[in-house]
Write an enzyme that holds these catalytic residues in place. Structure first.
Site, PDB file in Angstrom:
ATOM      1  CG  HIS A  50       0.291 119.071   6.234  1.00 25.34           C
ATOM      2  ND1 HIS A  50      -0.064 118.198   5.267  1.00 25.34           N
ATOM      3  CD2 HIS A  50      -0.721 119.095   7.132  1.00 25.34           C
ATOM      4  CE1 HIS A  50      -1.260 117.685   5.556  1.00 25.34           C
ATOM      5  NE2 HIS A  50      -1.679 118.211   6.688  1.00 25.34           N
TER       6      HIS A  50
HETATM    7  C1  UD1 Z   1      -4.749 121.843   8.729  1.00 30.05           C
HETATM    8  C2  UD1 Z   1      -5.567 120.681   9.285  1.00 30.05           C
HETATM    9  C3  UD1 Z   1      -5.116 119.380   8.666  1.00 30.05           C
HETATM   10  C4  UD1 Z   1      -5.101 119.464   7.156  1.00 30.05           C
HETATM   11  C5  UD1 Z   1      -4.232 120.653   6.732  1.00 30.05           C
HETATM   12  C6  UD1 Z   1      -4.188 120.790   5.227  1.00 30.05           C
HETATM   13  C7  UD1 Z   1      -6.383 120.920  11.598  1.00 30.05           C
HETATM   14  C8  UD1 Z   1      -6.174 120.503  12.985  1.00 30.05           C
HETATM   15  N1  UD1 Z   1      -5.400 120.580  10.733  1.00 30.05           N
HETATM   16  O1  UD1 Z   1      -3.423 121.712   9.192  1.00 30.05           O
HETATM   17  O2  UD1 Z   1      -6.013 118.352   9.073  1.00 30.05           O
HETATM   18  O3  UD1 Z   1      -4.585 118.263   6.596  1.00 30.05           O
HETATM   19  O4  UD1 Z   1      -4.787 121.841   7.311  1.00 30.05           O
HETATM   20  O5  UD1 Z   1      -3.467 121.885   4.812  1.00 30.05           O
HETATM   21  O6  UD1 Z   1      -7.380 121.533  11.300  1.00 30.05           O
HETATM   22  N2  UD1 Z   1      -0.802 129.036   7.676  1.00 30.05           N
HETATM   23  C9  UD1 Z   1      -0.460 129.995   6.748  1.00 30.05           C
HETATM   24  N3  UD1 Z   1      -1.344 130.272   5.762  1.00 30.05           N
HETATM   25  C10 UD1 Z   1      -2.545 129.648   5.660  1.00 30.05           C
HETATM   26  C11 UD1 Z   1      -2.871 128.668   6.618  1.00 30.05           C
HETATM   27  C12 UD1 Z   1      -1.993 128.364   7.604  1.00 30.05           C
HETATM   28  O7  UD1 Z   1       0.610 130.583   6.811  1.00 30.05           O
HETATM   29  O8  UD1 Z   1      -3.320 129.943   4.740  1.00 30.05           O
HETATM   30  C13 UD1 Z   1       0.121 128.707   8.741  1.00 30.05           C
HETATM   31  C14 UD1 Z   1      -0.443 129.008  10.100  1.00 30.05           C
HETATM   32  O9  UD1 Z   1      -0.115 130.266  10.515  1.00 30.05           O
HETATM   33  C15 UD1 Z   1       0.181 127.942  10.976  1.00 30.05           C
HETATM   34  C16 UD1 Z   1       0.434 126.794  10.030  1.00 30.05           C
HETATM   35  O10 UD1 Z   1       0.359 127.307   8.709  1.00 30.05           O
HETATM   36  O11 UD1 Z   1       1.400 128.373  11.493  1.00 30.05           O
HETATM   37  C17 UD1 Z   1      -0.525 125.689  10.239  1.00 30.05           C
HETATM   38  O12 UD1 Z   1      -1.888 126.057   9.924  1.00 30.05           O
HETATM   39  P1  UD1 Z   1      -3.114 125.372  10.677  1.00 30.05           P
HETATM   40  O13 UD1 Z   1      -4.378 125.889  10.112  1.00 30.05           O
HETATM   41  O14 UD1 Z   1      -2.896 125.476  12.128  1.00 30.05           O
HETATM   42  O15 UD1 Z   1      -3.023 123.814  10.414  1.00 30.05           O
HETATM   43  P2  UD1 Z   1      -2.452 122.968   9.201  1.00 30.05           P
HETATM   44  O16 UD1 Z   1      -1.103 122.489   9.571  1.00 30.05           O
HETATM   45  O17 UD1 Z   1      -2.609 123.718   7.912  1.00 30.05           O
END
Ligand code: UD1
Length: 373
Positions: free
Chosen positions: A207
């Site tokens: 991820h």
């Molecule tokens: C975040 C953390 C990372 C951790 C990871 C574990 C930061 C900077 N990054 O990254 O350190 O290892 O979580 O999972 O805080 N999304 C969904 N559903 C959700 C959550 C997210 O669809 O429940 C989507 C969001 O819309 C976005 C993407 O996933 O497009 C990334 O989510 P985001 O919270 O930005 O960061 P992670 O990549 O999950």
């Protein structure tokens, strides 16, 4: 006396659960102690959040901030604004943040600027890679935290080298491993999907933005994964960030793409895998304790102890190197590594002891950090 324990994203829940449990267990000593779970809502899907609360036996959050997704600045800012309001409303005596996600930094800044002491669990980890958002979150959170709880001696040495007063640093062990030890037997009893057999499959997670955001980089990684799947079936629970980018990727039949799993199902799969391929931080630590070989698909790690004492190898992202590392693992006997000091299931209790000594008035012996009133 309220203590906020903050969780926001998937890798936070298993780190806060043991501390919440330890604080609740000590309420007899300090009846006025009121630990409150604050969920920022950084992760909000059922699979990324609610399933973890349920599996870990965590209570529903006392305070839910509903921050959701956005750019880093948007997400961090939304969490800061909502958390500041919660702090003003509840006036906690202490805020505890864990790990390195945007919620960690956002809540640490908001609390600290209101004069509320901050404790950081999992302090001092450093990848030395400033292109990782998590490295920026770690550095900034540590600079302003009053209590720095570390998982190993290397993290403590990093903090000392950065000029942290030794009194702020407490080597307590690893709360994520507390959760693993508590739930492992239940997790290992979960059925394996697709008729898989223990020890005859690989588990993959991906991820990190540096691996998944660029289609060409992601395809190159999957060239390696496809080659691996010709030797051993690969199970791939996809993170939402990665799932959004999988449509264009060519996959071999041996790669089973599934939805993100809950804590128990994932732990059960990890514990019985022949090897794990990942770009996660926490999984490097969990595989070390499970004695399952781990190939980290990155160029660095903030957790070098998992390579020195554990089962982890940082193998980069070049398909040839990844494939060679996989063959080395398949031809080697199962690891029999020693486990890092204090990864013994009692880290949450050690943290609770330090914090309660301070909260109950013995502030000088608990810390003499300058930021603590
Ligand atoms: C975040 C953390 C990372 C951790 C990871 C574990 C930061 C900077 N990054 O990254 O350190 O290892 O979580 O999972 O805080 N999304 C969904 N559903 C959700 C959550 C997210 O669809 O429940 C989507 C969001 O819309 C976005 C993407 O996933 O497009 C990334 O989510 P985001 O919270 O930005 O960061 P992670 O990549 O999950």
């Amino acid at each position: 006396m309220k203590v906020f324990i903050v969780a926001g994203a998937r890798p936070n829940f298993m780190k806060v659960a043991p501390l919440l449990e330890a604080l609740h267990a000590r309420r007899e000593q300090i009846p006025e102690l009121q630990p409150l779970l604050v969920h920022t809502g950084q992760h909000y899907d059922v699979q990324m959040s609610e399933n973890f609360l349920r599996d870990l036996g965590l209570p529903l959050p006392d305070i839910y901030l509903g921050a959701g997704s956005g750019s880093h600045a948007e997400q961090t800012a939304r969490i800061m604004i909502a958390f500041e309001k919660a702090c003003i409303e509840h006036n906690p005596a202490l805020v505890v943040v864990v790990g390195d996600v945007n919620s960690t930094l956002a809540c640490a800044i908001s609390a600290k600027k209101l004069g509320i002491p901050v404790a950081h669990v999992e302090a001092g980890l450093r990848s030395r890679d400033m292109s990782m958002p998590e490295e920026i979150n770690r550095l900034c959170t540590d600079v302003i935290s009053d209590f720095l709880f570390t998982t190993d001696e290397l993290a403590g040495a990093n903090l000392l080298a950065e000029g942290c007063a030794p009194e702020r640093i407490h080597f307590v062990g690893n709360t994520m491993i507390d959760s693993l030890r508590k739930h492992l037997s239940r997790a290992a009893a979960e059925p394996l999907p697709f008729g898989l057999e223990a020890g005859i499959y690989a588990l993959l997670t991906l991820h990190r933005p540096s691996n998944v955001d660029e289609p060409a980089t992601l395809q190159r990684l999957f060239d390696a994964i496809n080659a691996i799947a010709a030797h051993i079936p690969v199970v791939f629970p996809t993170h939402p960030r990665t799932a959004q980018r999988m449509d264009a990727i060519q996959l071999n039949d041996g790669v089973r793409v599934i939805e993100p799993l809950g804590y128990l199902a994932f732990l059960g799969l990890m514990a019985r895998a022949r090897l794990v391929l990942t770009d996660s931080g926490g999984i490097q630590e969990e595989t070390t304790v499970l004695r399952v070989p781990c190939l980290t698909l990155r160029h660095n790690t903030e957790r070098p102890i998992t390579c020195e004492q554990g089962t982890n190898s940082v193998v980069g992202t070049e398909p040839k190197q990844v494939l060679q590392a996989m063959l080395r693992v398949l031809n080697a006997p199962p690891p029999n590594n020693r486990l890092p000091e204090k990864w013994d299931g009692h880290a949450g209790e050690r943290i609770a002891d330090v914090l309660l000594a301070w909260l109950s008035g013995d502030r000088i012996s608990a810390t003499t950090g300058t930021g603590v009133p």
